[in-house]
Write an enzyme that holds these catalytic residues in place. Structure first.
Site, PDB file in Angstrom:
ATOM      1  N   ASN A   7       0.853  -1.197   0.000  1.00 47.08           N
ATOM      2  CA  ASN A   7       0.000   0.000   0.000  1.00 47.08           C
ATOM      3  C   ASN A   7       0.892   1.253   0.000  1.00 47.08           C
ATOM      4  OD1 ASN A   7      -1.477   2.258   1.094  1.00 47.08           O
ATOM      5  ND2 ASN A   7      -3.111   0.831   1.607  1.00 47.08           N
ATOM      6  N   ASP A   9      -0.193   4.483   0.002  1.00 47.32           N
ATOM      7  CA  ASP A   9      -0.870   5.691   0.509  1.00 47.32           C
ATOM      8  C   ASP A   9       0.055   6.567   1.357  1.00 47.32           C
ATOM      9  OD1 ASP A   9      -3.122   4.551  -0.547  1.00 47.32           O
ATOM     10  OD2 ASP A   9      -4.095   4.144   1.372  1.00 47.32           O
ATOM     11  N   HIS A  10       0.891   5.905   2.157  1.00 49.47           N
ATOM     12  CA  HIS A  10       1.706   6.675   3.111  1.00 49.47           C
ATOM     13  C   HIS A  10       2.778   7.513   2.431  1.00 49.47           C
ATOM     14  CE1 HIS A  10      -0.403   4.684   6.285  1.00 49.47           C
ATOM     15  NE2 HIS A  10      -0.164   3.537   5.699  1.00 49.47           N
ATOM     16  N   ARG A  18       3.686  18.616   2.454  1.00 45.17           N
ATOM     17  CA  ARG A  18       4.182  19.859   1.851  1.00 45.17           C
ATOM     18  C   ARG A  18       3.365  20.269   0.622  1.00 45.17           C
ATOM     19  NH1 ARG A  18       9.527  21.392   3.488  1.00 45.17           N
ATOM     20  NH2 ARG A  18       9.370  21.167   5.732  1.00 45.17           N
ATOM     21  N   HIS A  43      -5.633   3.784  -1.760  1.00 46.22           N
ATOM     22  CA  HIS A  43      -6.986   4.117  -1.310  1.00 46.22           C
ATOM     23  C   HIS A  43      -7.315   5.539  -1.747  1.00 46.22           C
ATOM     24  CE1 HIS A  43      -9.856   4.473   2.456  1.00 46.22           C
ATOM     25  NE2 HIS A  43     -10.460   4.775   1.323  1.00 46.22           N
ATOM     26  N   ARG A  45      -9.509   8.248  -1.207  1.00 48.35           N
ATOM     27  CA  ARG A  45     -10.516   8.644  -0.223  1.00 48.35           C
ATOM     28  C   ARG A  45     -11.375   9.770  -0.774  1.00 48.35           C
ATOM     29  NH1 ARG A  45      -9.567   7.327   5.370  1.00 48.35           N
ATOM     30  NH2 ARG A  45     -11.007   9.031   5.762  1.00 48.35           N
ATOM     31  N   ARG A  49      -7.170  12.913   0.868  1.00 47.59           N
ATOM     32  CA  ARG A  49      -6.115  13.395   1.772  1.00 47.59           C
ATOM     33  C   ARG A  49      -4.730  12.863   1.409  1.00 47.59           C
ATOM     34  NH1 ARG A  49      -7.283  10.070   7.294  1.00 47.59           N
ATOM     35  NH2 ARG A  49      -9.218  11.242   7.244  1.00 47.59           N
ATOM     36  N   HIS A  50      -4.647  11.762   0.709  1.00 40.88           N
ATOM     37  CA  HIS A  50      -3.316  11.305   0.267  1.00 40.88           C
ATOM     38  C   HIS A  50      -3.293  11.008  -1.236  1.00 40.88           C
ATOM     39  CE1 HIS A  50      -5.262   7.559   1.418  1.00 40.88           C
ATOM     40  NE2 HIS A  50      -4.972   7.671   2.697  1.00 40.88           N
ATOM     41  N   GLU A  70      -8.582   0.671  -3.194  1.00 40.66           N
ATOM     42  CA  GLU A  70      -9.500   0.668  -2.053  1.00 40.66           C
ATOM     43  C   GLU A  70     -10.409   1.870  -2.199  1.00 40.66           C
ATOM     44  OE1 GLU A  70      -7.347   0.902   1.576  1.00 40.66           O
ATOM     45  OE2 GLU A  70      -6.304  -0.974   1.244  1.00 40.66           O
ATOM     46  N   THR A 101      -8.349   3.661   8.059  1.00 38.90           N
ATOM     47  CA  THR A 101      -9.569   2.860   8.073  1.00 38.90           C
ATOM     48  C   THR A 101      -9.660   2.138   9.420  1.00 38.90           C
ATOM     49  OG1 THR A 101      -9.104   2.499   5.757  1.00 38.90           O
ATOM     50  CG2 THR A 101     -10.889   1.221   6.693  1.00 38.90           C
ATOM     51  N   GLU A 151     -11.234  -9.388   2.517  1.00 35.57           N
ATOM     52  CA  GLU A 151      -9.965  -9.043   3.158  1.00 35.57           C
ATOM     53  C   GLU A 151     -10.248  -8.949   4.644  1.00 35.57           C
ATOM     54  OE1 GLU A 151      -7.634  -5.740   1.626  1.00 35.57           O
ATOM     55  OE2 GLU A 151      -6.603  -5.514   3.548  1.00 35.57           O
ATOM     56  N   HIS A 191      -3.966  -4.748   7.582  1.00 36.79           N
ATOM     57  CA  HIS A 191      -4.133  -3.625   8.505  1.00 36.79           C
ATOM     58  C   HIS A 191      -3.303  -3.857   9.768  1.00 36.79           C
ATOM     59  CE1 HIS A 191      -6.257   0.175   9.019  1.00 36.79           C
ATOM     60  NE2 HIS A 191      -5.872   0.008  10.262  1.00 36.79           N
ATOM     61  N   GLY A 192      -2.362  -2.968   9.973  1.00 32.23           N
ATOM     62  CA  GLY A 192      -1.545  -3.013  11.189  1.00 32.23           C
ATOM     63  C   GLY A 192      -0.511  -4.116  11.230  1.00 32.23           C
ATOM     64  N   GLY A 213       1.073  -1.642   4.387  1.00 32.99           N
ATOM     65  CA  GLY A 213       1.520  -0.303   4.020  1.00 32.99           C
ATOM     66  C   GLY A 213       2.457   0.319   5.040  1.00 32.99           C
ATOM     67  N   HIS A 214       1.892   0.707   6.173  1.00 32.84           N
ATOM     68  CA  HIS A 214       2.616   1.563   7.116  1.00 32.84           C
ATOM     69  C   HIS A 214       3.966   1.011   7.571  1.00 32.84           C
ATOM     70  CE1 HIS A 214       3.290   3.781  10.930  1.00 32.84           C
ATOM     71  NE2 HIS A 214       2.912   4.764  10.153  1.00 32.84           N
TER      72      HIS A 214
HETATM   73  N1  PXP Z   1      -5.947  -3.089   3.917  1.00 33.80           N
HETATM   74  C1  PXP Z   1      -6.865  -2.104   3.977  1.00 33.80           C
HETATM   75  C2  PXP Z   1      -8.244  -2.375   3.493  1.00 33.80           C
HETATM   76  C3  PXP Z   1      -6.512  -0.828   4.462  1.00 33.80           C
HETATM   77  O1  PXP Z   1      -7.440   0.156   4.495  1.00 33.80           O
HETATM   78  C4  PXP Z   1      -5.186  -0.591   4.860  1.00 33.80           C
HETATM   79  C5  PXP Z   1      -4.790   0.774   5.335  1.00 33.80           C
HETATM   80  O2  PXP Z   1      -4.847   1.678   4.299  1.00 33.80           O
HETATM   81  C6  PXP Z   1      -4.256  -1.652   4.767  1.00 33.80           C
HETATM   82  C7  PXP Z   1      -4.676  -2.896   4.310  1.00 33.80           C
HETATM   83  C8  PXP Z   1      -2.829  -1.488   5.160  1.00 33.80           C
HETATM   84  O3  PXP Z   1      -2.716  -1.197   6.508  1.00 33.80           O
HETATM   85  P1  PXP Z   1      -1.348  -0.729   7.117  1.00 33.80           P
HETATM   86  O4  PXP Z   1      -0.992   0.571   6.487  1.00 33.80           O
HETATM   87  O5  PXP Z   1      -1.631  -0.637   8.582  1.00 33.80           O
HETATM   88  O6  PXP Z   1      -0.339  -1.806   6.771  1.00 33.80           O
END
Ligand code: PXP
Length: 237
Positions: A7, A9-10, A18, A43, A45, A49-50, A70, A101, A151, A191-192, A213-214
């Site tokens: 992912n 997004d970050h 910036r 994603h 949104r 925002r990103h 997403e 999310t 998912e 997620h996480g 992602g993160h």
């Molecule tokens: N899956 C979904 C559906 C998400 O919304 C996210 C966060 O954008 C992720 C996976 C990835 O999560 P993380 O950034 O915590 O790894």
């Protein structure tokens, strides 16, 4: 072999700090693919925002593996998905004030609309995944709505504070992954997830893909720090 969706997004979040043009999530996607990623996730949104519309359309052109968009199930996003045609759409809930999310999508409400969303996407050859809590009603409803994948939200496991809770949440992921497979659904999770907690989730046989992602972006930033500083020193001296 389990697949990894990265992912990006970050990267866009950092760019938006910036409001400029770097770092570019498209460049990150290319590098992620060079590193072996099986797919790229972003994603779009409602509040942009990103990831922006432009990022999504360039990602569509550049990603060589598998693009998973997403989005919230809304008329606006449906129009965009049908014009961009990602390989997969993952339907996610969206609340404006959330940092990310926060919970899975509740697919048991508004089922007539959800059914239409799923069938329209599928009619456009887009694989449909539902980002849901590891809950049997959500899984059964996802199957009934005609989704291809679920998912499973791993946030409850990732954020569990004591060992009993970790074990309980892991067991839930195991049994719900098995239940989803029995209903003919493909299973992914995310997620996480990080470099510590991913190990046990990756062992769950029915999980085909993890979307992360993160933790990957966080590690990438630190691993690149030393080189980035050296490059700047070379320039200024
Ligand atoms: N899956 C979904 C559906 C998400 O919304 C996210 C966060 O954008 C992720 C996976 C990835 O999560 P993380 O950034 O915590 O790894």
């Amino acid at each position: 072999m389990i697949r990894l969706g990265v992912n990006v997004d970050h990267i866009a979040t950092l760019r938006e700090a910036r409001k400029g043009n770097e770092p570019d999530p498209v460049a990150a996607a290319v590098l992620a693919e060079m590193g072996g990623a099986d797919g790229i996730v972003c994603h779009l949104r409602e509040d942009r925002r990103h990831i922006k519309d432009r990022d999504l359309s360039i990602l569509r052109q550049v990603v060589k593996t598998h693009l998973n968009m997403e989005m919230a199930p809304t008329d606006e996003m449906m129009k965009i998905a049908i014009s961009v045609l990602p390989d997969m759409v993952t339907l996610v809930p969206e609340r404006r004030q959330e940092v990310t999310t926060e919970g899975g999508l509740d697919v048991t409400t508004n089922t007539a609309y959800m059914e239409e969303v799923v069938s329209t996407l599928r009619a456009n050859n887009i694989v449909v995944s539902m980002f849901i809590d590891p809950d049997i009603y959500q899984i059964k409803t996802s199957a009934r709505l005609g989704a291809d994948y679920v998912e499973l939200h791993t946030g409850y496991y990732a954020h569990a504070e004591d060992l009993n809770k970790v074990v309980e949440e892991l067991e839930k992921l195991r049994s719900m992954a098995a239940a989803a497979t029995k209903l003919g659904l493909g299973v992914s999770a995310g997620h996480g997830l990080n470099y510590q907690n991913v190990i046990e989730v990756a062992k769950i046989e029915q999980i085909e893909e993890l979307n992360i992602g993160h933790s990957i972006i966080s590690r990438a930033v630190l691993l690149g720090m030393e080189t980035a500083v050296r490059d700047m020193i070379k320039l200024i001296r």
